[in-house]
Scaffold this motif. Structure first.
Motif, PDB file in Angstrom:
ATOM      1  N   LYS A 131       1.032  -1.334  -0.003  1.00  0.00           N
ATOM      2  CA  LYS A 131      -0.137  -0.122  -0.011  1.00  0.00           C
ATOM      3  C   LYS A 131       0.648   1.272  -0.006  1.00  0.00           C
ATOM      4  O   LYS A 131       0.524   2.223  -0.555  1.00  0.00           O
ATOM      5  CB  LYS A 131      -0.951   0.041   1.164  1.00  0.00           C
ATOM      6  N   SER A 133       3.955   1.603  -1.208  1.00  0.00           N
ATOM      7  CA  SER A 133       4.425   1.802  -2.405  1.00  0.00           C
ATOM      8  C   SER A 133       3.673   2.449  -3.509  1.00  0.00           C
ATOM      9  O   SER A 133       4.325   3.242  -4.544  1.00  0.00           O
ATOM     10  CB  SER A 133       4.631   0.360  -3.044  1.00  0.00           C
ATOM     11  N   GLU A 134       2.285   2.828  -3.311  1.00  0.00           N
ATOM     12  CA  GLU A 134       1.370   3.685  -4.195  1.00  0.00           C
ATOM     13  C   GLU A 134       2.106   5.216  -3.785  1.00  0.00           C
ATOM     14  O   GLU A 134       1.559   6.000  -4.655  1.00  0.00           O
ATOM     15  CB  GLU A 134       0.340   3.534  -3.893  1.00  0.00           C
ATOM     16  N   TYR A 135       2.555   5.304  -2.702  1.00  0.00           N
ATOM     17  CA  TYR A 135       2.828   6.775  -2.332  1.00  0.00           C
ATOM     18  C   TYR A 135       4.361   6.975  -2.391  1.00  0.00           C
ATOM     19  O   TYR A 135       5.019   8.404  -2.335  1.00  0.00           O
ATOM     20  CB  TYR A 135       2.404   7.190  -0.989  1.00  0.00           C
TER      21      TYR A 135
END
Length: 262
Positions: A131, A133-135
């Protein structure tokens, strides 16, 4: 009159025997003889799976310290002193940890709600990393259980709730945290109660036997309850001095009466 004296003497002898214990009753693993390879010893510790009301330490870091501040705003950049101040006391752990709600989720800054109930700690790290890694790019995630506690009761010197900050705990370690057993403990009958989704599961442990090492309850899990039972002669041994004084007085009285009647 002599029969009365004999009876009281025999009773005193019986009381003295019931108030004594052999050394084997007090020695852990007393059937282990020298160096042995114990087949059946759990090679892997039981994996704990996250459940509702667990309190977790979650740390997310990337190469960008400014971005780290967004995901860890309270930690002040993740300094050791700041972390110790936040998590060094139980109250700090409660206030600053991430609690799993009844739906099995934790709410993290920016990322929002993430379902982790039923996962092991490594699986939770992987889930949160995916999760995050999306940011973030090349982020690292660390997840630890802050609410790893066991309750130790019964015939121990310091009963209470004890927290563990390593990945595992044995029943010996739990009893040691409670400062060991009392003189009235029956280490052959130790009860471990473990909460599960299906209900509470119980185990009977004999701490004097090497078979203990193969038990599922040798390694404790968070929220386990350890109860050390009293031995069956506890009440007799507690009151043995009173009984002995009473019987001694009776015996003395019988001797006096016997002397007077003689």
């Amino acid at each position: 009159m002599r029969k009365g004296i004999t009876f009281f003497s025999a009773l005193l002898i019986v009381l003295s025997f019931t108030s004594c214990r052999t050394s084997k009753d007090l020695v852990y693993l007393n059937d282990v003889d020298g160096q042995e390879l114990h087949e059946g010893l759990p090679v892997e510790m039981p994996e704990y799976r996250i459940q509702a009301n667990d309190n977790l330490y979650v740390n997310i870091k990337s190469m960008n310290p400014d971005v780290n501040q967004i995901f860890n705003p309270i930690q002040g950049g993740g300094s050791m002193s700041g972390t110790q101040q936040m998590y060094g006391q139980l109250s700090g752990q409660y206030l600053n940890g991430y609690q799993v709600n009844q739906q099995g989720n934790i709410n993290l800054p920016i990322m929002g709600s993430i379902q982790i109930s039923g996962l092991t700690l490594p699986q939770a790290e992987s889930c949160i990393r995916k999760k995050a890694s999306e940011y973030l790019k090349e982020c690292t995630v660390k997840v630890k259980l802050l609410s790893y506690k066991v309750t130790v009761m019964g015939e121990v010197k310091s009963p209470g709730v004890y927290y563990n900050y390593s990945n595992n705990m044995t029943v010996f370690e739990a009893i040691s945290m409670a400062n060991g057993v009392t003189d009235f403990a029956s280490i052959k009958r130790v009860l471990v109660v473990r909460p599960t989704k299906e209900g509470s599961k119980s185990y009977r442990l004999n701490l004097t036997s090497k078979k203990l090492l193969a038990s599922e309850a040798f390694y404790l899990l968070p929220n386990d309850v350890v109860y050390v039972e009293p031995d069956k002669y506890k009440n007799v041994r507690l009151n043995s001095s009173v009984y002995a004084l009473f019987l001694s007085s009776i015996s003395t009285l019988v001797l006096i009466l016997n002397f007077m009647n003689g």
